[in-house]
Design an enzyme around this catalytic site. Structure first.
Site, mmCIF file in Angstrom:
data_model
loop_
_atom_site.group_PDB
_atom_site.id
_atom_site.type_symbol
_atom_site.label_atom_id
_atom_site.label_comp_id
_atom_site.label_asym_id
_atom_site.label_seq_id
_atom_site.Cartn_x
_atom_site.Cartn_y
_atom_site.Cartn_z
ATOM 1 N N CYS A 91 0.213 -1.055 -0.056
ATOM 2 C CA CYS A 91 0.094 0.155 -0.141
ATOM 3 C C CYS A 91 0.586 1.435 0.313
ATOM 4 O O CYS A 91 0.404 2.600 -0.214
ATOM 5 C CB CYS A 91 -0.939 0.403 1.573
ATOM 6 S SG CYS A 91 -2.276 -1.011 1.219
ATOM 7 N N ASN A 120 -10.581 -0.055 0.454
ATOM 8 C CA ASN A 120 -9.040 0.272 0.342
ATOM 9 C C ASN A 120 -8.470 -0.979 -0.625
ATOM 10 O O ASN A 120 -8.489 -2.030 -1.309
ATOM 11 C CB ASN A 120 -8.066 -0.988 1.346
ATOM 12 C CG ASN A 120 -6.610 -1.015 1.448
ATOM 13 O OD1 ASN A 120 -6.091 -0.588 0.643
ATOM 14 N ND2 ASN A 120 -6.217 -1.676 2.808
ATOM 15 N N HIS A 179 -3.391 7.271 1.901
ATOM 16 C CA HIS A 179 -3.564 5.459 1.286
ATOM 17 C C HIS A 179 -5.380 5.647 2.039
ATOM 18 O O HIS A 179 -5.089 5.710 3.135
ATOM 19 C CB HIS A 179 -2.926 4.194 1.673
ATOM 20 C CG HIS A 179 -3.562 3.078 2.243
ATOM 21 N ND1 HIS A 179 -3.722 2.414 0.602
ATOM 22 C CD2 HIS A 179 -3.096 2.220 2.190
ATOM 23 C CE1 HIS A 179 -3.585 1.137 0.630
ATOM 24 N NE2 HIS A 179 -3.935 0.679 1.912
HETATM 25 O O1 UT7 Z 1 -3.539 -1.624 3.500
HETATM 26 C C1 UT7 Z 1 -3.078 -2.076 4.681
HETATM 27 C C2 UT7 Z 1 -3.161 -1.020 5.927
HETATM 28 N N1 UT7 Z 1 -4.394 -2.369 6.444
HETATM 29 C C3 UT7 Z 1 -4.770 -1.124 7.963
HETATM 30 O O2 UT7 Z 1 -4.490 0.062 7.705
HETATM 31 C C4 UT7 Z 1 -6.218 -1.721 7.920
HETATM 32 C C5 UT7 Z 1 -5.768 -1.504 9.797
HETATM 33 N N2 UT7 Z 1 -6.234 -2.152 10.528
HETATM 34 C C6 UT7 Z 1 -7.900 -1.257 10.573
HETATM 35 O O3 UT7 Z 1 -8.498 -0.674 9.654
HETATM 36 C C7 UT7 Z 1 -8.994 -2.477 11.087
HETATM 37 O O4 UT7 Z 1 -8.296 -2.773 12.290
HETATM 38 C C8 UT7 Z 1 -10.391 -3.097 11.044
HETATM 39 C C9 UT7 Z 1 -11.198 -2.289 10.048
HETATM 40 C C10 UT7 Z 1 -10.096 -3.691 10.045
HETATM 41 C C11 UT7 Z 1 -10.799 -3.469 12.284
HETATM 42 O O5 UT7 Z 1 -11.364 -2.975 12.853
HETATM 43 P P1 UT7 Z 1 -11.076 -3.028 14.927
HETATM 44 O O6 UT7 Z 1 -11.966 -1.924 14.918
HETATM 45 O O7 UT7 Z 1 -9.666 -2.938 14.771
HETATM 46 O O8 UT7 Z 1 -11.864 -4.561 14.692
HETATM 47 P P2 UT7 Z 1 -11.265 -5.508 15.717
HETATM 48 O O9 UT7 Z 1 -10.329 -6.242 14.164
HETATM 49 O O10 UT7 Z 1 -10.938 -5.037 17.032
HETATM 50 O O11 UT7 Z 1 -12.850 -6.359 15.227
HETATM 51 C C12 UT7 Z 1 -13.715 -6.734 16.637
HETATM 52 C C13 UT7 Z 1 -14.663 -7.552 16.695
HETATM 53 C C14 UT7 Z 1 -14.704 -9.064 16.774
HETATM 54 O O12 UT7 Z 1 -14.972 -9.571 17.361
HETATM 55 P P3 UT7 Z 1 -15.428 -9.193 18.960
HETATM 56 O O13 UT7 Z 1 -13.495 -10.030 19.110
HETATM 57 O O14 UT7 Z 1 -15.356 -8.502 19.762
HETATM 58 O O15 UT7 Z 1 -15.952 -10.639 18.848
HETATM 59 C C15 UT7 Z 1 -14.077 -9.151 14.837
HETATM 60 O O16 UT7 Z 1 -14.231 -11.000 15.020
HETATM 61 O O17 UT7 Z 1 -15.304 -7.389 15.423
HETATM 62 C C16 UT7 Z 1 -14.995 -8.199 14.695
HETATM 63 N N3 UT7 Z 1 -15.629 -8.893 13.382
HETATM 64 C C17 UT7 Z 1 -16.314 -8.571 12.479
HETATM 65 N N4 UT7 Z 1 -18.266 -7.775 12.437
HETATM 66 C C18 UT7 Z 1 -18.571 -8.061 11.799
HETATM 67 C C19 UT7 Z 1 -14.321 -8.513 11.949
HETATM 68 N N5 UT7 Z 1 -14.604 -8.049 11.000
HETATM 69 C C20 UT7 Z 1 -15.788 -8.564 11.098
HETATM 70 C C21 UT7 Z 1 -16.508 -8.047 9.736
HETATM 71 N N6 UT7 Z 1 -18.286 -7.962 10.011
HETATM 72 N N7 UT7 Z 1 -16.687 -8.029 8.671
#
Ligand code: UT7
Length: 330
Positions: free
Chosen positions: A116, A287, A257
């Site tokens: 990225c 993304n 990005h």
């Molecule tokens: O281009 C490369 C660079 N990449 C990035 O910059 C990505 C950086 N990271 C992010 O943007 C965020 O971390 C994400 C959008 C990927 C995830 O958001 P988050 O607020 O960090 O969520 P999380 O991973 O902490 O997950 C929170 C909850 C979890 O459930 P529990 O464990 O709290 O019960 C996940 O299982 O959300 C759940 N979850 C979802 N729920 C519904 C994860 N993905 C999904 C989904 N739909 N698609």
């Protein structure tokens, strides 16, 4: 030293969007997710993905043609084509396919892989050829087709990515409109975001094995990458501005990005950059990796937001881990 001088300018931009839109509603039919979760965590509403009728090279050619048209140049005017991608159609590189597709017969073409950060890295690489006078005109394409490498049963990653390509034409000139750049790698964070090759040992002949496997779908520690981005992106923007003897107040636009609206908001907040200066189209495209910055740039140029003389900070970040920033005058 050639009389044209040792600077460069972006003189055209263009984009190509994949042929199928994929909404949050569509995704909720594939994995357990919801429009509400995706929009509140990422700002994304939809993204575009390639059918079998399209690939990275076809998108790159279309984006390149539009950038050349804006620049008022012909494919034959190009000396070099750099393709920033992590998803080539051919592991030997796809820049040559774009060179052939455009009919840019004079241009040398090669790929740059920096996930990225790829577009910003490609811009800084292109600048070296232009500043030294080796080449006069470069086409830089940033493109990715991550839909081919996503695990469509993994809701933590499959909702994030889209496909696309963006391109800019860079021309050598006396004044240097690339005011400064910075680039960093932290390989200790490599395990946070991968599209790894998994080798499977197979006996070849007595006492010798060959390891032929396949690439595995994308894996990401989203929270770690989020933390990394929110810490490092403001820092690199401050560094690149310092190098250019500018401050955030001098900037007309910031294009990060497009990984996540929350990351863009947090970076804007830390740098006290007003929201209206932070260009975003992540809601529409998701993304798109190496394509995301040129997609946002081209859209803002064509909408008449970015005008001649405007100062823009660009920053990419992602797998590697790598992060890179440039300050350019449009
Ligand atoms: O281009 C490369 C660079 N990449 C990035 O910059 C990505 C950086 N990271 C992010 O943007 C965020 O971390 C994400 C959008 C990927 C995830 O958001 P988050 O607020 O960090 O969520 P999380 O991973 O902490 O997950 C929170 C909850 C979890 O459930 P529990 O464990 O709290 O019960 C996940 O299982 O959300 C759940 N979850 C979802 N729920 C519904 C994860 N993905 C999904 C989904 N739909 N698609």
């Amino acid at each position: 030293m050639n009389t044209l001088g040792s600077g460069l300018k972006i003189i055209g931009s263009g984009t190509a969007i994949a042929d199928q839109s994929l909404t949050n509603q569509d995704l909720s039919n594939i994995v357990e997710t919801s429009d509400e979760w995706i929009q509140s965590r990422t700002g994304m509403r939809q993204r575009y993905i390639c059918s079998a009728n399209e690939n990275l090279a076809s998108l790159g050619v279309k984006a390149g043609q539009k950038a050349l048209a804006m620049a008022g140049l012909q494919p034959d005017d190009l000396d070099l084509i750099i393709l920033a991608t992590s998803t080539p159609d051919d592991l030997f590189g796809s820049a040559a396919q774009i060179q052939g597709g455009l009919g840019a017969t004079r241009a040398f073409a090669f790929d740059v892989t920096a996930a990225c950060s790829g577009f910003v890295v490609g811009l800084n690489v292109a600048a070296q050829f232009l500043r030294t006078g080796v080449y006069q005109r470069v086409l830089l394409v940033g493109g990715d087709v991550l839909s081919r490498w996503v695990d469509w049963s993994d809701r933590t990653t499959c909702v994030l990515f889209g496909d696309g390509a963006g391109a800019v034409v860079l021309q050598r000139q006396a004044q240097d409109n690339l005011l400064a750049f910075e680039m960093y790698t932290d390989g200790s964070g490599n395990g946070c975001l991968n599209l790894p090759y998994q080798a499977v040992p197979q006996p070849l002949t007595a006492g010798k094995t060959v390891a032929q496997g396949t690439y595995q779908p994308i894996t990401m520690n989203g929270r770690e990458v989020y933390r990394f981005a929110v810490a490092k992106v403001p820092e690199i923007i401050e560094k690149v501005l310092f190098k250019a003897e500018l401050t955030t107040a001098d900037l007309d636009w910031v294009i990060l990005h497009q990984a996540n609206q929350r990351i863009m908001d947090a970076v804007g907040d830390r740098l006290a950059i007003p929201l209206e200066k932070m260009i975003s189209n992540v809601g529409n495209y998701g993304n798109t990796s190496a394509a995301s910055i040129p997609l946002a740039l081209d859209q803002a140029v064509r909408e008449g937001k970015i005008k001649e003389g405007d100062l823009i900070a660009l920053a990419g970040f992602g797998a590697g881990l790598t992060w890179a920033a440039s300050v350019v005058r449009w």
